[in-house]
Design a protein around this motif. Structure first.
Motif, mmCIF file in Angstrom:
data_model
loop_
_atom_site.group_PDB
_atom_site.id
_atom_site.type_symbol
_atom_site.label_atom_id
_atom_site.label_comp_id
_atom_site.label_asym_id
_atom_site.label_seq_id
_atom_site.Cartn_x
_atom_site.Cartn_y
_atom_site.Cartn_z
ATOM 1 N N ALA A 93 1.211 -0.906 -0.170
ATOM 2 C CA ALA A 93 0.053 -0.444 -0.351
ATOM 3 C C ALA A 93 0.895 1.537 0.337
ATOM 4 O O ALA A 93 0.393 2.240 -0.587
ATOM 5 C CB ALA A 93 -1.045 0.273 1.272
ATOM 6 N N ARG A 102 -2.232 -0.989 -6.615
ATOM 7 C CA ARG A 102 -3.554 -0.991 -5.364
ATOM 8 C C ARG A 102 -3.907 -2.840 -4.478
ATOM 9 O O ARG A 102 -3.466 -3.771 -5.216
ATOM 10 C CB ARG A 102 -5.004 -1.143 -6.477
ATOM 11 C CG ARG A 102 -6.479 -1.486 -5.971
ATOM 12 C CD ARG A 102 -7.579 -1.932 -6.709
ATOM 13 N NE ARG A 102 -8.628 -1.827 -6.241
ATOM 14 C CZ ARG A 102 -9.229 -2.351 -6.803
ATOM 15 N NH1 ARG A 102 -9.336 -2.528 -8.265
ATOM 16 N NH2 ARG A 102 -10.719 -2.270 -6.362
ATOM 17 N N ASP A 111 -4.027 -1.804 5.645
ATOM 18 C CA ASP A 111 -3.773 -0.446 4.778
ATOM 19 C C ASP A 111 -4.362 -1.557 4.143
ATOM 20 O O ASP A 111 -3.522 -2.808 3.506
ATOM 21 C CB ASP A 111 -2.202 -1.008 4.861
ATOM 22 C CG ASP A 111 -1.222 -0.323 5.929
ATOM 23 O OD1 ASP A 111 -1.356 1.426 5.955
ATOM 24 O OD2 ASP A 111 -1.108 -0.319 6.681
ATOM 25 N N GLY A 112 -4.460 -0.408 2.997
ATOM 26 C CA GLY A 112 -4.754 -0.576 1.136
ATOM 27 C C GLY A 112 -6.647 -1.138 2.087
ATOM 28 O O GLY A 112 -7.009 -1.014 2.181
ATOM 29 N N GLU A 113 -7.501 -1.760 0.613
ATOM 30 C CA GLU A 113 -8.866 -1.758 0.070
ATOM 31 C C GLU A 113 -8.424 -3.102 1.309
ATOM 32 O O GLU A 113 -7.805 -4.013 1.682
ATOM 33 C CB GLU A 113 -8.939 -2.375 -0.730
ATOM 34 C CG GLU A 113 -8.842 -0.643 -2.032
ATOM 35 C CD GLU A 113 -9.587 -0.965 -2.898
ATOM 36 O OE1 GLU A 113 -10.376 -1.556 -3.451
ATOM 37 O OE2 GLU A 113 -8.234 -0.235 -3.964
ATOM 38 N N THR A 161 -5.406 -5.057 -2.100
ATOM 39 C CA THR A 161 -6.668 -5.563 -1.257
ATOM 40 C C THR A 161 -6.366 -6.798 -0.193
ATOM 41 O O THR A 161 -6.169 -8.077 -0.346
ATOM 42 C CB THR A 161 -7.883 -5.960 -2.651
ATOM 43 O OG1 THR A 161 -8.105 -5.258 -3.268
ATOM 44 C CG2 THR A 161 -9.806 -6.249 -1.306
#
Length: 248
Positions: free
Chosen positions: A22, A28, A44-46, A30
């Motif tokens: 991230a 990107r 962190d991130g989606e 997830t």
């Protein structure tokens, strides 16, 4: 288009990998969690929560969300997820890597009894001790429910699911656990034998050292094998190298 990495998470290593990716411009990331832990902590991130619906559902998700790489960083005993991830990655033609921290190995003075399953652990327990510290997680404790003559101290992150052995104390706690605390716990509960899965890592390894110093036997449930053709890397750096993100 920014590369999209899907991490099947739930481990400390998955969290570290998500943080690293991230922080990289243009990446990107997830992280998918099964949703079995009520408070998974900040990632962190989606983040997505819940299952995919087997290998076919995961295949569809990889395609629909344009995933460029899949990292299976689930618990070493999440056998079904690992099988589904391998099948989905092949079907969707997505590069995949398995992140597995190394398992524990006995050292001088250890008295370990390796078994292949929780059921096998239950079979050997009566001859090793009558007061058991059970640290195999909250699932699968039905394998010990028939042991009515043993006293169990069960520790897990979330309250365990029944059925449980009739004589059971429950400790809800999350690691890491220090050596002094683990030693005191074993002494306070007069534990005679420890049961653990071979999860690896440092967060819960102190119980093994405490058992060695107290001269206690340890029943170790070994990891299920990886699917055919699947290999694992032992750390985040190895995953980054495999994905082409190695280096500073």
């Amino acid at each position: 288009m920014s590369p999209h990495v899907l991490i099947l998470g739930g481990t400390t290593e998955a969290r570290r990998l998500a943080a690293d990716l991230a922080a990289r411009p243009g990446v990107r990331v997830t992280t998918s969690l099964a949703g079995r832990v009520a408070r998974p902590g900040q990632l962190d991130g989606e983040v997505r929560i819940g299952g995919f619906g087997g290998a076919e559902g995961l295949t569809d998700w990889l395609r629909t969300h344009h995933v460029d790489a899949l990292v299976d960083a689930t618990h070493p005993f999440a056998e079904a997820i690992t099988v589904n991830a391998a099948r989905a990655a092949t079907a969707a033609a997505v590069p995949a890597v398995v992140l597995r921290r190394p398992g524990w190995r006995p050292g001088p003075g250890d008295s370990w009894h390796d078994v292949e399953s929780l059921a096998a652990a239950a079979t050997v327990l009566p001859r090793l001790g009558r007061r058991v510290f059970l640290t195999t997680g909250r699932l699968g404790l039905a394998a010990f429910a028939h042991l009515r003559d043993l006293h169990f101290v069960v520790r897990s992150v979330e309250p365990p699911e029944p059925p449980l052995p009739p004589d059971t104390e429950v400790i809800v706690a999350r690691g890491p656990f220090g050596l002094a605390d683990e030693t005191e716990l074993l002494r306070a509960h007069r534990i005679e034998v420890l049961v653990t899965k071979d999860s690896g890592g440092e967060a819960t390894a102190a119980k093994l050292t405490a058992a060695r110093e107290l001269g206690l036997p340890v029943v170790v449930v070994r990891r299920p094998p990886l699917p055919d053709g699947v290999t694992a890397v032992p750390d985040v750096a190895g995953v980054l190298d495999r994905l082409g993100f190695g280096g500073p």
